[in-house]
Write a protein that holds these residues in place. Structure first.
Motif, PDB file in Angstrom:
ATOM      1  N   ALA A 118       0.867  -0.734  -0.228  1.00  0.00           N
ATOM      2  CA  ALA A 118      -0.247  -0.003   0.107  1.00  0.00           C
ATOM      3  C   ALA A 118       0.697   1.291  -0.128  1.00  0.00           C
ATOM      4  O   ALA A 118       1.849   1.100   0.838  1.00  0.00           O
ATOM      5  CB  ALA A 118      -0.747   0.244   1.267  1.00  0.00           C
ATOM      6  N   VAL A 120       0.725   5.382   0.158  1.00  0.00           N
ATOM      7  CA  VAL A 120      -0.629   6.800   0.425  1.00  0.00           C
ATOM      8  C   VAL A 120      -1.128   7.606   0.005  1.00  0.00           C
ATOM      9  O   VAL A 120       0.668   8.126  -0.307  1.00  0.00           O
ATOM     10  CB  VAL A 120      -0.467   6.917   2.267  1.00  0.00           C
ATOM     11  CG1 VAL A 120      -1.155   8.345   3.016  1.00  0.00           C
ATOM     12  CG2 VAL A 120      -1.198   5.295   2.653  1.00  0.00           C
ATOM     13  N   VAL A 139      -0.368  -0.697  -4.544  1.00  0.00           N
ATOM     14  CA  VAL A 139      -1.462  -0.004  -4.871  1.00  0.00           C
ATOM     15  C   VAL A 139      -2.104   0.844  -4.155  1.00  0.00           C
ATOM     16  O   VAL A 139      -1.601   1.546  -2.894  1.00  0.00           O
ATOM     17  CB  VAL A 139      -2.730  -1.170  -3.978  1.00  0.00           C
ATOM     18  CG1 VAL A 139      -4.129  -1.304  -3.539  1.00  0.00           C
ATOM     19  CG2 VAL A 139      -2.090  -2.443  -4.323  1.00  0.00           C
ATOM     20  N   ARG A 141      -3.613   3.705  -1.697  1.00  0.00           N
ATOM     21  CA  ARG A 141      -4.337   3.863  -0.385  1.00  0.00           C
ATOM     22  C   ARG A 141      -4.813   5.563  -0.126  1.00  0.00           C
ATOM     23  O   ARG A 141      -3.934   6.138   0.297  1.00  0.00           O
ATOM     24  CB  ARG A 141      -3.667   3.467   1.218  1.00  0.00           C
ATOM     25  CG  ARG A 141      -4.676   3.448   2.151  1.00  0.00           C
ATOM     26  CD  ARG A 141      -4.163   2.685   3.116  1.00  0.00           C
ATOM     27  NE  ARG A 141      -4.083   1.180   3.077  1.00  0.00           N
ATOM     28  CZ  ARG A 141      -3.015   0.178   4.134  1.00  0.00           C
ATOM     29  NH1 ARG A 141      -2.341   1.173   5.323  1.00  0.00           N
ATOM     30  NH2 ARG A 141      -2.716  -0.399   3.824  1.00  0.00           N
ATOM     31  N   ALA A 161      -4.199   6.125   7.687  1.00  0.00           N
ATOM     32  CA  ALA A 161      -4.434   5.146   6.205  1.00  0.00           C
ATOM     33  C   ALA A 161      -2.332   4.854   6.322  1.00  0.00           C
ATOM     34  O   ALA A 161      -2.564   4.150   5.882  1.00  0.00           O
ATOM     35  CB  ALA A 161      -4.022   6.599   6.002  1.00  0.00           C
ATOM     36  N   ALA A 165       1.354   0.941   5.236  1.00  0.00           N
ATOM     37  CA  ALA A 165       1.785   1.771   4.091  1.00  0.00           C
ATOM     38  C   ALA A 165       3.251   1.213   4.295  1.00  0.00           C
ATOM     39  O   ALA A 165       3.725   1.622   5.304  1.00  0.00           O
ATOM     40  CB  ALA A 165       0.834   2.207   4.302  1.00  0.00           C
ATOM     41  N   CYS A 198       7.086   4.244   7.953  1.00  0.00           N
ATOM     42  CA  CYS A 198       6.795   3.989   6.105  1.00  0.00           C
ATOM     43  C   CYS A 198       8.106   5.200   5.811  1.00  0.00           C
ATOM     44  O   CYS A 198       8.458   6.059   5.637  1.00  0.00           O
ATOM     45  CB  CYS A 198       5.835   4.848   6.714  1.00  0.00           C
ATOM     46  SG  CYS A 198       4.390   4.616   5.141  1.00  0.00           S
TER      47      CYS A 198
END
Ligand code: PLP
Length: 389
Positions: A118, A120, A139, A141, A161, A165, A198
């Motif tokens: 993911a 963000v 992907v 998000r 979120a 991720a 992240c």
């Protein structure tokens, strides 16, 4: 030929918003006088001193394959510029020169994500972000922001979120909203990035176009140089969109590993373009300042023309665009933009092309001459008045 699943996964369902742009291009091709306030490209050519440097380099023989990670001179010039502007030291080895900021975004995503991870995106986002994330096999998000909060990140929403991720793409000064994130917001986001492990991909292609507040690169915050990839470009700052000259700044090991991506895709950036870029960066600030002043002036002009109209505008804090809130007309951004185009010949981008949070908005690129811009905005105001009746 059947397109691969990978290729089929890239397009964006927000395609309707682009229909306005395609219609504008078609009308223009039919010979209609359309004022294009849609795309972030300059209305002037690349400044001649930069073109002269490009030609001199090519004539001087720099026309073969060029250094894969960027010429030593250009990497040093980029590192010096960033060190000077941000106060955070940067080595040339941390810089990888790539054909445009857009490719640098893709490369950054390839560097830090695995298939299915993911990433963000703060909505509204620069329109290519979801496509770029999917191109890299990751992907998107979405973390929405709100118009009434100046489209600044809602930190609780963002925190949720970011959980799990792999990366977050930040863009300040922001396209399309014009928001410049304050230090306190950046610091909170940096804290979250550390907590959620992240990576921040910080798209700073508008770093020289700040009208209010101060640009802060998250890379300069404590502990962030190791978990940040910064995206830069000369497209906007030096009127070089067509030259395709961008870069990323990453931890040295990541920049080195990405050299293999360059070998397997672009095989480098033309040497004469890199030499022109080095000239542009070492030639003082005049060219950059002149380009920035043009957008600042047009931003002020646009705000003046729109004052007191049914169209709400929050003056952008940076960048080349205005976000107009046309919700009082009761129309969606797409319907407003399409009717505006057909009835007045003014082409804008519906907010919906930049995510759900920008619904009921228009993005106006300040990329036509002042008088033409003012005239187009007057027509927009008159049109909005007829909708609001
Ligand atoms: N990032 C943002 C936010 C942009 O607006 C753009 C271009 O409009 C880019 C990246 C890509 O710029 P380029 O590939 O021309 O360097």
């Amino acid at each position: 030929m059947t397109p691969s699943a990978r290729l089929r996964a890239i397009p964006d369902p927000a395609g309707d918003a682009w229909a306005v742009f395609e219609r504008a291009v078609a009308l223009k091709a039919e010979g209609r006088d359309v004022t294009m306030l849609s795309i972030g490209d300059h209305d002037t050519t690349t400044p001649h001193p930069i073109l002269d440097a490009m030609i001199a380099s090519a004539r001087g023989g720099h026309t073969g394959y060029a250094a894969m990670s960027g010429t030593p001179g250009l990497r040093a010039a980029i590192a010096e510029r960033a060190s000077l502007r941000t106060g955070a030291p940067l080595t040339p080895e941390a810089v990888l020169v790539l054909p445009g900021g857009q490719f640098a975004l893709f490369a950054a995503l390839m560097a830090v994500t695995d298939p299915g991870d993911a990433v963000v995106l703060l909505d509204p986002y620069y329109a290519t972000y979801p496509l770029t994330v999917r191109s890299a096999g990751a992907v998107p998000r979405i973390a929405p922001t709100r118009p009434d909060a100046g489209f600044l990140p809602d930190l609780d929403t963002l925190d949720a979120a970011m959980s799990g991720a792999r990366a977050l793409i930040l863009n300040s000064p922001n396209n399309p909203t014009g928001a410049v994130y304050p230090r306190a917001v950046m610091e909170r986001i940096a804290g979250m990035a550390i907590r959620h492990d992240c990576t921040i991909i910080s798209d700073e292609v508008y770093d020289g176009q700040v009208w209010e507040g101060t640009h802060l690169s998250p890379r300069t915050l404590p502990g962030m140089a190791e978990r940040c990839i910064v995206i830069g470009s000369l497209s906007k700052s030096h009127v070089m969109t067509g030259a395709r000259l961008g870069w990323l700044v990453a931890p040295e090991g990541t920049a080195l590993a990405l050299r293999d991506l360059a070998i397997s895709t672009t095989y480098g950036v033309p040497g004469f373009i890199q030499d022109a870029a080095e000239f542009a960066l070492r030639d003082g600030d005049a060219i950059e300042a002149e380009a920035a002043a043009r957008y600042r002036r047009r931003r002020d002009l646009a705000v003046e023309v729109l004052a007191g109209s049914p169209v709400r505008v929050s003056p952008p804090q940076g960048g080349m665009y205005l976000m107009l809130d046309i919700r009082p007309t009761g129309l969606s951004g797409i319907d407003f933009a399409m009717r505006l185009l057909e009835e007045t010949g003014v082409a804008t981008m519906p907010g919906e092309g930049f995510g759900k949070a920008a619904a009921g908005h228009l993005r106006v690129a300040l990329t036509v001459a002042d008088e033409r811009l003012a005239d187009a905005l007057r027509r927009l105001v008159t049109f909005a008045g007829t909708c609001a009746d």
